[in-house]
Structure formats: structure tokens, C-alpha cells
Design a protein around this motif. Structure first.
Motif, PDB file in Angstrom:
ATOM      1  N   ALA A 193       0.811  -1.332  -0.040  1.00  0.00           N
ATOM      2  CA  ALA A 193       0.151  -0.039  -0.122  1.00  0.00           C
ATOM      3  C   ALA A 193       0.708   1.190   0.004  1.00  0.00           C
ATOM      4  O   ALA A 193       0.449   2.235  -0.659  1.00  0.00           O
ATOM      5  N   GLY A 194       1.880   1.071   0.774  1.00  0.00           N
ATOM      6  CA  GLY A 194       2.727   2.409   0.699  1.00  0.00           C
ATOM      7  C   GLY A 194       3.640   2.718  -0.404  1.00  0.00           C
ATOM      8  O   GLY A 194       3.685   3.819  -0.898  1.00  0.00           O
ATOM      9  N   PHE A 195       4.219   1.474  -1.168  1.00  0.00           N
ATOM     10  CA  PHE A 195       4.438   1.655  -2.334  1.00  0.00           C
ATOM     11  C   PHE A 195       3.616   2.055  -3.469  1.00  0.00           C
ATOM     12  O   PHE A 195       3.959   3.185  -4.268  1.00  0.00           O
ATOM     13  N   ILE A 196       2.360   1.761  -3.496  1.00  0.00           N
ATOM     14  CA  ILE A 196       1.450   2.557  -4.416  1.00  0.00           C
ATOM     15  C   ILE A 196       1.013   3.860  -4.335  1.00  0.00           C
ATOM     16  O   ILE A 196       1.108   4.582  -5.012  1.00  0.00           O
ATOM     17  N   THR A 197       0.853   4.087  -2.822  1.00  0.00           N
ATOM     18  CA  THR A 197       0.666   5.484  -2.582  1.00  0.00           C
ATOM     19  C   THR A 197       1.716   6.380  -2.861  1.00  0.00           C
ATOM     20  O   THR A 197       1.687   7.486  -3.359  1.00  0.00           O
ATOM     21  N   ARG A 198       3.017   6.068  -2.711  1.00  0.00           N
ATOM     22  CA  ARG A 198       4.059   6.779  -3.041  1.00  0.00           C
ATOM     23  C   ARG A 198       4.455   6.782  -4.331  1.00  0.00           C
ATOM     24  O   ARG A 198       4.545   8.099  -4.907  1.00  0.00           O
ATOM     25  N   ARG A 199       4.258   6.010  -5.323  1.00  0.00           N
ATOM     26  CA  ARG A 199       3.931   6.183  -6.761  1.00  0.00           C
ATOM     27  C   ARG A 199       2.962   7.364  -7.108  1.00  0.00           C
ATOM     28  O   ARG A 199       3.388   8.188  -8.351  1.00  0.00           O
ATOM     29  N   TYR A 200       2.039   7.109  -6.499  1.00  0.00           N
ATOM     30  CA  TYR A 200       0.875   8.196  -6.831  1.00  0.00           C
ATOM     31  C   TYR A 200       1.148   9.622  -6.457  1.00  0.00           C
ATOM     32  O   TYR A 200       1.071  10.430  -7.350  1.00  0.00           O
ATOM     33  N   ILE A 201       1.657   9.619  -5.495  1.00  0.00           N
ATOM     34  CA  ILE A 201       2.219  10.856  -5.002  1.00  0.00           C
ATOM     35  C   ILE A 201       3.158  11.510  -6.013  1.00  0.00           C
ATOM     36  O   ILE A 201       3.127  12.786  -6.151  1.00  0.00           O
ATOM     37  N   THR A 202       4.217  10.989  -5.915  1.00  0.00           N
ATOM     38  CA  THR A 202       5.299  11.209  -6.858  1.00  0.00           C
ATOM     39  C   THR A 202       4.720  11.490  -8.599  1.00  0.00           C
ATOM     40  O   THR A 202       5.664  12.440  -8.897  1.00  0.00           O
ATOM     41  N   ARG A 203       4.056  10.780  -8.838  1.00  0.00           N
ATOM     42  CA  ARG A 203       3.603  10.782 -10.362  1.00  0.00           C
ATOM     43  C   ARG A 203       2.596  12.170 -10.289  1.00  0.00           C
ATOM     44  O   ARG A 203       2.473  12.506 -11.316  1.00  0.00           O
ATOM     45  N   SER A 204       2.007  12.502  -9.137  1.00  0.00           N
ATOM     46  CA  SER A 204       1.067  13.705  -9.459  1.00  0.00           C
ATOM     47  C   SER A 204       1.887  14.917  -9.233  1.00  0.00           C
ATOM     48  O   SER A 204       1.209  16.042  -9.502  1.00  0.00           O
ATOM     49  N   ASN A 205       3.206  14.769  -8.910  1.00  0.00           N
ATOM     50  CA  ASN A 205       4.013  16.225  -8.872  1.00  0.00           C
ATOM     51  C   ASN A 205       4.944  16.130 -10.010  1.00  0.00           C
ATOM     52  O   ASN A 205       5.058  15.047 -10.992  1.00  0.00           O
ATOM     53  N   SER A 206       5.699  17.147 -10.267  1.00  0.00           N
ATOM     54  CA  SER A 206       6.709  17.246 -11.265  1.00  0.00           C
ATOM     55  C   SER A 206       7.735  16.329 -11.159  1.00  0.00           C
ATOM     56  O   SER A 206       7.829  15.562  -9.956  1.00  0.00           O
ATOM     57  N   ASP A 207       8.695  16.121 -11.602  1.00  0.00           N
ATOM     58  CA  ASP A 207       9.786  15.200 -11.605  1.00  0.00           C
ATOM     59  C   ASP A 207      10.932  15.877 -10.779  1.00  0.00           C
ATOM     60  O   ASP A 207      11.807  15.108 -10.539  1.00  0.00           O
ATOM     61  N   SER A 208      10.631  17.040 -10.086  1.00  0.00           N
ATOM     62  CA  SER A 208      11.685  17.702  -9.252  1.00  0.00           C
ATOM     63  C   SER A 208      11.435  16.824  -7.836  1.00  0.00           C
ATOM     64  O   SER A 208      10.767  16.542  -7.439  1.00  0.00           O
ATOM     65  N   ASP A 209      13.034  16.541  -7.572  1.00  0.00           N
ATOM     66  CA  ASP A 209      13.040  15.780  -6.230  1.00  0.00           C
ATOM     67  C   ASP A 209      12.602  16.540  -5.029  1.00  0.00           C
ATOM     68  O   ASP A 209      11.936  16.234  -4.031  1.00  0.00           O
ATOM     69  N   ASN A 210      12.807  18.007  -5.041  1.00  0.00           N
ATOM     70  CA  ASN A 210      12.167  18.808  -4.182  1.00  0.00           C
ATOM     71  C   ASN A 210      10.530  18.813  -3.907  1.00  0.00           C
ATOM     72  O   ASN A 210      10.077  18.606  -2.970  1.00  0.00           O
ATOM     73  N   ASP A 211       9.665  18.916  -5.163  1.00  0.00           N
ATOM     74  CA  ASP A 211       8.480  18.699  -5.079  1.00  0.00           C
ATOM     75  C   ASP A 211       7.985  17.346  -4.484  1.00  0.00           C
ATOM     76  O   ASP A 211       7.074  17.465  -3.849  1.00  0.00           O
ATOM     77  N   ASN A 212       8.685  16.341  -4.938  1.00  0.00           N
ATOM     78  CA  ASN A 212       8.413  15.117  -4.595  1.00  0.00           C
ATOM     79  C   ASN A 212       8.431  15.045  -2.994  1.00  0.00           C
ATOM     80  O   ASN A 212       7.714  14.525  -2.343  1.00  0.00           O
ATOM     81  N   ASN A 213       9.525  15.402  -2.393  1.00  0.00           N
ATOM     82  CA  ASN A 213       9.927  15.420  -1.055  1.00  0.00           C
ATOM     83  C   ASN A 213       9.122  16.010  -0.416  1.00  0.00           C
ATOM     84  O   ASN A 213       8.685  15.992   0.841  1.00  0.00           O
ATOM     85  N   LYS A 214       8.726  17.201  -0.895  1.00  0.00           N
ATOM     86  CA  LYS A 214       7.563  18.002  -0.123  1.00  0.00           C
ATOM     87  C   LYS A 214       6.172  17.447  -0.136  1.00  0.00           C
ATOM     88  O   LYS A 214       5.732  17.566   0.973  1.00  0.00           O
ATOM     89  N   ALA A 215       5.812  16.900  -1.122  1.00  0.00           N
ATOM     90  CA  ALA A 215       4.831  16.153  -1.166  1.00  0.00           C
ATOM     91  C   ALA A 215       4.635  14.990  -0.208  1.00  0.00           C
ATOM     92  O   ALA A 215       3.544  14.833   0.521  1.00  0.00           O
ATOM     93  N   LEU A 216       5.630  14.215   0.014  1.00  0.00           N
ATOM     94  CA  LEU A 216       5.704  13.165   0.747  1.00  0.00           C
ATOM     95  C   LEU A 216       5.733  13.396   2.126  1.00  0.00           C
ATOM     96  O   LEU A 216       4.974  13.032   3.013  1.00  0.00           O
ATOM     97  N   THR A 217       6.370  14.727   2.496  1.00  0.00           N
ATOM     98  CA  THR A 217       6.571  15.341   3.974  1.00  0.00           C
ATOM     99  C   THR A 217       5.016  15.882   4.157  1.00  0.00           C
ATOM    100  O   THR A 217       4.486  15.496   5.283  1.00  0.00           O
ATOM    101  N   ASN A 218       4.147  16.430   3.180  1.00  0.00           N
ATOM    102  CA  ASN A 218       2.888  16.939   3.626  1.00  0.00           C
ATOM    103  C   ASN A 218       1.941  15.888   3.795  1.00  0.00           C
ATOM    104  O   ASN A 218       1.322  15.628   4.882  1.00  0.00           O
ATOM    105  N   PHE A 219       2.215  14.582   3.211  1.00  0.00           N
ATOM    106  CA  PHE A 219       1.511  13.514   3.414  1.00  0.00           C
ATOM    107  C   PHE A 219       1.722  12.672   4.745  1.00  0.00           C
ATOM    108  O   PHE A 219       0.741  12.494   5.216  1.00  0.00           O
ATOM    109  N   ASP A 220       3.002  12.698   5.130  1.00  0.00           N
ATOM    110  CA  ASP A 220       3.412  12.337   6.281  1.00  0.00           C
ATOM    111  C   ASP A 220       2.821  13.205   7.550  1.00  0.00           C
ATOM    112  O   ASP A 220       2.324  12.466   8.628  1.00  0.00           O
ATOM    113  N   GLN A 221       2.788  14.438   7.397  1.00  0.00           N
ATOM    114  CA  GLN A 221       2.256  15.370   8.371  1.00  0.00           C
ATOM    115  C   GLN A 221       0.702  15.118   8.446  1.00  0.00           C
ATOM    116  O   GLN A 221       0.121  15.306   9.681  1.00  0.00           O
TER     117      GLN A 221
END
Length: 346
Positions: A193-221
């Protein structure tokens, strides 16, 4: 740090009181809830633990797992402590208390059963809650996953022989349903479930690592308060299920809890000192110390019941292990966070 985390120990203390009080006032309700069980795994508690583990699994970066081979010391420490040290120190500490210090207060047969129960706890390293302790110390999620997975693989082969050796019996039967169900519920399912969610979050954002990390941090919070709620409800249920025992047999509970506390803090201290000596970075050291101190209580309870019976002292000892784990582990999480600066930060 949010208000939930800042006062987590206070919330857990209130949850313990609430669970004990509610279990005493409404025993039939908790009996009904405890009936939702399969292979000694309470399905309601399983859902709550899953709620706690799932956000951690979203933070697992599969691409980075291969890098763990470059830092093997933390994994070696975990294996050595869990399988070459912990079971034998638990047997020694249990024998010291039940056959020595408390011998005048316990019938010999009961002492043997209490000793068997704590040994079973010592031979069963944690599969589920360790992800929560790792998250609370901001441990490396990738490394923690590998540590737990290796423990689970070793457990398949080592649990029965070590338990049989320390218990002095030859007919240890591994409850495969409990073991496989727990690994599936607490590791495989949330990992997928975490793998699927992570792929969805990162694909929903740009390819920028900063954007992906920010999106993952927001999800965690966003998920973190729900994880804490899951932890608190788990505590309420655990203490509610055992409220009668807590209130009617406090001396037995105290005598069983004493060697468990000595063992838990002792193993943590041993692992902590070794981690400092071999210069582990904190993100690996903290989870390594906590993995060695927590237990796979569903497995221990299942084996205790199969060997000695539901009403046995061994079964009671494994239950006490369940009850002391959360408050004790939170105290160790607090200590680990306070001593973070003692370790390397890389």
C-alpha cells in the motif's frame, strides 16, 4: 513537533487509565471486541497497527534500499542482539527473579510457567510496532524495513530451536498461521500500500526531487495525527482486554513485569553502547536499539497458549509483556531522542 507528539507520554498514560477503567466498567463490550480474532491476532488491533505502519511505509524509498549493503554494521548488530544475546539474557533474568528473588512468593509450578512466558517473549523479536518506534525517533525507514524483514526470515528457522532449547522441551510447534498472518498484515500489506501511494504522490507532482519530497512530507504530516490516534486506541484496547487481570492480580503483574523491565532496559543499554562504539549514525542506531527491545507478542501468546493453556502462568506472562511494552518503549524513544547528538549524523 505537534501537540500530539509533544505530550505523547501523557496521552498514553491517560489511555492506560481509560482502558483499564472502561474494561472494568464494561467487560462484556471488551469481550465482544476481543472475539474479533484469528490465529491469536485481534483484527481490530491489527487495523489500528496497520494505520500506524502505513504512513511509515510510504516513506520507504525502494531505490535506496540497495544502498544498505554499504552500511552493514547496523543490520549485523540487530541480528546478533536479537538471536545471540536477547533470548539467553531473558532466560537468565527470568530465572534470577522467578527462581531466586521471588521464589518465596510463587509456587514452583507457577514460577516455571512465568519463566516460560518471558522466555517466549525474549525469543520473538518485534514485527509491527518497531516501525512506530523508528518513526518516532526519525530513524531510517528503509533500513528499519530491512532489519525487520531479516528478523522475520531468521525467525522462521530459529524461533522453534531456540525456544525448545531454553524451555527444555522438544515439541515446540510454530503457529504458522499467527506468524504468516502477522507478517502479511504488518509488513507485506502496508508495504504494498505504501509503495502504491508513494508512486501516486510522486507521479502527481513534477519530476523535481524537491517537489516530490515536499509532497511526501505533507502526506506524512497529514497522517501523523491518525497514527498517534491509532497508537492510543491500541493502548485503550490492550488494557481494556486485561482490565480484570490488572485489578485482581496486581502482585502477579508486578512480579512478571519486573524481569521484563530489567531485560528491556538492559538489552537497550547493551545495544546502545555497542552502537556508540561502532559509530553507527543515529538514523540506524536508534531503530537498531529499539528493535532489540520490543517483542512479537502475538507469536509469544500463541505458543504459550498451545504449550501451557489459556489460563496458564505462561500465557499471563506474555500478556504482561504486551501491557508493559508501549509505555516502556516510549520511555526509550524519549531517551534515544535526547541522546541523538551522541551519534554521528550521517
Amino acid at each position: 513537533m505537534g501537540v500530539f507528539e509533544r505530550f505523547l507520554s501523557a496521552w498514553v498514560a491517560l489511555a492506560i487509565i481509560a482502558g483499564t477503567a472502561l474494561g472494568s466498567l464494561f467487560p462484556s463490550a471488551f469481550e465482544w471486541l476481543s472475539a474479533f480474532e484469528f490465529a491469536q491476532v485481534n483484527l481490530i488491533i491489527a487495523v489500528l497497527i496497520w494505520l500506524m505502519i502505513y504512513p511509515v511505509m510510504v516513506q520507504v524509498n525502494f531505490a535506496a534500499i540497495t544502498q544498505i549493503a554499504k552500511e552493514p554494521k547496523g543490520l549485523i548488530l540487530t541480528v546478533v542482539i536479537n538471536w545471540l544475546v536477547k533470548p539467553f539474557t531473558m532466560a537468565l533474568v527470568g530465572w534470577l527473579f522467578f527462581k531466586g528473588i521471588f521464589a518465596d512468593f510463587i509456587e514452583p509450578e507457577t514460577a516455571n510457567e512465568y519463566l516460560a512466558g518471558v522466555i517466549l517473549l525474549g525469543v520473538a523479536p518485534c514485527t509491527a510496532m518497531v516501525f512506530i518506534w523508528s518513526q518516532l525517533t526519525k530513524g531510517d525507514a528503509n533500513y528499519t524495513l530491512v532489519q525487520v524483514s531479516v528478523n522475520d526470515i531468521i525467525m522462521i528457522f530459529a524461533f522453534a530451536p531456540i525456544a525448545a532449547l531454553l524451555l527444555g522441551v522438544t515439541d515446540i510447534i510454530v503457529p504458522w498461521q499467527t506468524l504468516l498472518l502477522s507478517v502479511g498484515l504488518y509488513v507485506i500489506a502496508p508495504l504494498i500500500a505504501g509503495f502504491i501511494t508513494r508512486r501516486y504522490i510522486t507521479r502527481s507532482n513534477s519530476d523535481s526531487d524537491n517537489d516530490n519530497n515536499k509532497a511526501l512530507t505533507n502526506f506524512d504530516q497529514t497522517m501523523k495525527p491518525w497514527s498517534i490516534v491509532g497508537l492510543l486506541l491500541t493502548v485503550v484496547l490492550l488494557f481494556g482486554f486485561q482490565a480484570e487481570v490488572l485489578l485482581t492480580r496486581p502482585l502477579d503483574i508486578a512480579m512478571i513485569a519486573t524481569p521484563l523491565l530489567v531485560q528491556t532496559y538492559g538489552i537497550f543499554a547493551i545495544t546502545f553502547i555497542i552502537a556508540l562504539l561502532i559509530k553507527l549514525p543515529y538514523r540506524i542506531a536508534a531503530p537498531a536499539c529499539l528493535i532489540g527491545t520490543s517483542n512479537f507478542f502475538e507469536l509469544a501468546v500463541a505458543v504459550a497458549i498451545s504449550l501451557f493453556g489459556l489460563q496458564s502462568g505462561a500465557a499471563l506472562a506474555t500478556v504482561v509483556g504486551v501491557l508493559v511494552e508501549v509505555p516502556v518503549m516510549l520511555s526509550l524513544v524519549w531517551f534515544a531522542n535526547k541522546t541523538k547528538h551522541w551519534f554521528a549524523s550521517s
